[in-house]
Design an enzyme around this catalytic site. Structure first.
Site, PDB file in Angstrom:
ATOM      1  CE  LYS A 192       1.500 -17.539  -3.616  1.00  0.00           C
ATOM      2  NZ  LYS A 192       0.571 -18.699  -3.686  1.00  0.00           N
ATOM      3  CG  ASP A 206      -2.360 -20.089  -2.248  1.00  0.00           C
ATOM      4  OD1 ASP A 206      -1.774 -20.102  -1.142  1.00  0.00           O
ATOM      5  OD2 ASP A 206      -1.933 -20.717  -3.242  1.00  0.00           O
ATOM      6  CG  ASP A 215      -8.161  -4.603   1.632  1.00  0.00           C
ATOM      7  OD1 ASP A 215      -9.079  -4.146   2.339  1.00  0.00           O
ATOM      8  OD2 ASP A 215      -8.143  -4.509   0.386  1.00  0.00           O
ATOM      9  CE1 TYR A 249      -3.590  -2.500   0.375  1.00  0.00           C
ATOM     10  CE2 TYR A 249      -4.651  -0.552   1.293  1.00  0.00           C
ATOM     11  CZ  TYR A 249      -4.740  -1.820   0.765  1.00  0.00           C
ATOM     12  OH  TYR A 249      -5.972  -2.409   0.622  1.00  0.00           O
ATOM     13  CG  ASP A 253     -13.721  -6.994   2.346  1.00  0.00           C
ATOM     14  OD1 ASP A 253     -13.344  -6.283   3.300  1.00  0.00           O
ATOM     15  OD2 ASP A 253     -14.269  -6.534   1.330  1.00  0.00           O
TER      16      ASP A 253
HETATM   17  C1  IPM Z   1     -10.284  -1.199   4.236  1.00  0.00           C
HETATM   18  C2  IPM Z   1     -10.585  -0.521   2.940  1.00  0.00           C
HETATM   19  C3  IPM Z   1      -9.441   0.410   2.590  1.00  0.00           C
HETATM   20  C4  IPM Z   1      -8.192  -0.432   2.432  1.00  0.00           C
HETATM   21  C5  IPM Z   1      -9.681   1.302   1.344  1.00  0.00           C
HETATM   22  C6  IPM Z   1     -10.937   2.119   1.458  1.00  0.00           C
HETATM   23  C7  IPM Z   1      -8.499   2.176   1.052  1.00  0.00           C
HETATM   24  O1  IPM Z   1     -10.830  -1.477   1.946  1.00  0.00           O
HETATM   25  O2  IPM Z   1     -10.085  -0.485   5.238  1.00  0.00           O
HETATM   26  O3  IPM Z   1     -10.241  -2.429   4.260  1.00  0.00           O
HETATM   27  O4  IPM Z   1      -7.934  -0.987   1.351  1.00  0.00           O
HETATM   28  O5  IPM Z   1      -7.449  -0.536   3.398  1.00  0.00           O
HETATM   29 MG    MG Z   2     -10.938  -3.473   2.650  1.00  0.00          MG
END
Ligand code: IPM
Ligand code: MG
Length: 358
Positions: free
Chosen positions: A192, A224, A248, A141, A252
């Site tokens: 990885k 993975d 990240d 990032y 999710d």
């Molecule tokens: C998160 C979000 C952020 C990230 C974005 C909005 C930049 O997806 O906090 O997970 O990728 O860190």
């Molecule tokens: Mg995110």
């Protein structure tokens, strides 16, 4: 002693969900006599509209002076066409990196009441309680060099740099070992290392730290496989530690196991435990302004803030218990609504939490 909180509602559903969290925090502030004070400012698209940049210097200065930051979410289609350097997300990333909020805690906890809302079978997810510790201030990032350049043949090429220094790995490793120690003593480091040198070093450093935490059982997994295991047998995990990008993505996936990403809070901490608190989900521009967003992730982020940065665990527990109670009572926003439960709006959910607080 007063504690000063900088509130950044942001864009999309941000203002709607933050309003509910603030309502709840204001209530516990009164009932528990916490001495919280609030100040609101802009970050993200709303800051671009007002100041031309997603995070103004004055806002960053206020953030540095605050005891904690409560954030909604940033971004939306309105700002997607802007130059990369001033997109809403850049404000969030700048805040994370300027304040060195390197330890991002993302708990994926399945409330038993929401077992039916999970996309996985009840027997696979019931009792799920995972903590993802995501490195948040480094990795791909932020790695330089980065950009989009034109090659000699006229073709454009996009490039980023995935790098981690030993000290960056060590500090997030220590946060994760400490967290695992307070939970069930299992830490899985996700990398990885079969391909990427940066994560070979990551694995090496995690192994080097392990003997200092003999009460924690360290294991390693390729990312993975970790993605697969999260949807195959997620209860094998206790604490997962991983780099910025993998964290990240995996968070999710883990969020969805719990029924809805609308349930997941997060904390982003610096070395002294000061931090920014935000829901794991985004600004959801598609449903903004409709009053249907789930405010519970933000309300629970407020609870994390009380616990981790403000040293007010009783107030945090009161909020978490109230959230459990409203779920028991059957209140559900659209994202977690299943047959036989009571569908409520964003503010009705906030009101239900207030009522449950008593
Ligand atoms: C998160 C979000 C952020 C990230 C974005 C909005 C930049 O997806 O906090 O997970 O990728 O860190
Ligand atoms: Mg995110």
């Amino acid at each position: 002693m007063t504690k000063h909180i900088l509130v950044l509602p942001g864009d999309g559903i941000g203002p709607e969900i933050v309003a509910e969290a603030q309502k709840v925090l204001t209530r516990v502030n009164d009932t528990h006599n916490l001495g919280l004070t609030f100040e609101e400012d802009l970050m993200g698209g709303c800051a671009i509209d007002k100041h031309g940049v997603p995070l103004a210097d004055e806002t960053l200065a206020r953030a540095r002076n605050a005891d904690a930051i409560l954030l909604g979410a940033v971004g939306g289609p309105k700002w997607d066409k802007l130059d990369r350097a001033i997109r809403p997300e850049k404000g969030l990333l700048k805040m994370r990196s300027e304040l060195v909020l390197y330890a991002n805690l993302r708990p994926a906890l399945l409330y038993p009441q929401l077992v039916e809302a999970s996309s996985l079978k009840p027997e696979v997810v019931s009792g799920l309680d995972i903590l993802i510790v995501r490195e948040l201030a480094g990795g791909i990032y932020f790695g330089e060099p980065r950009g989009i350049r034109t090659l000699d043949n006229g073709e454009r090429e996009g490039y980023n740099t995935y790098k981690y220094s030993e000290s960056e790995i060590e500090r997030i490793g220590r946060s994760a070992f400490e967290m695992a120690r307070k939970r069930n003593g299992k830490l899985c480091s996700v990398d990885k290392a079969n391909v990427l040198e940066a994560t070979m070093l990551w694995r090496e450093v995690m192994d080097r730290l392990a003997p200092e935490y003999p009460d924690v059982e360290l294991s390693h997994m390729y990312v993975d496989n970790a993605a697969m295991q999260l949807v195959r047998a997620p209860k094998q995990f206790d604490v997962i530690v991983t780099g910025n990008m993998f964290g990240d993505i995996l968070s999710d996936a883990a969020a969805m196991l719990t029924g809805s990403i609308g349930m997941l809070p997060s904390a982003s901490l610096d070395k002294d435990g000061r931090g920014m608190y935000e829901p794991c989900h985004g600004s959801a521009p598609d449903i903004a302004g409709q009053g249907i967003a789930n405010p519970l992730a933000t309300i629970l982020s407020g609870a994390m803030m009380l616990r981790y940065s403000l040293g007010m665990p009783e107030a945090a527990e009161a909020i978490e218990a109230a959230v459990g109670k409203v779920l028991d009572q059957g209140y559900r926003t659209a994202d977690i609504h299943t047959e036989g439960t009571r569908r409520v709006s964003t503010s009705e959910m906030g009101d239900a939490v207030l009522a449950a607080l008593g």
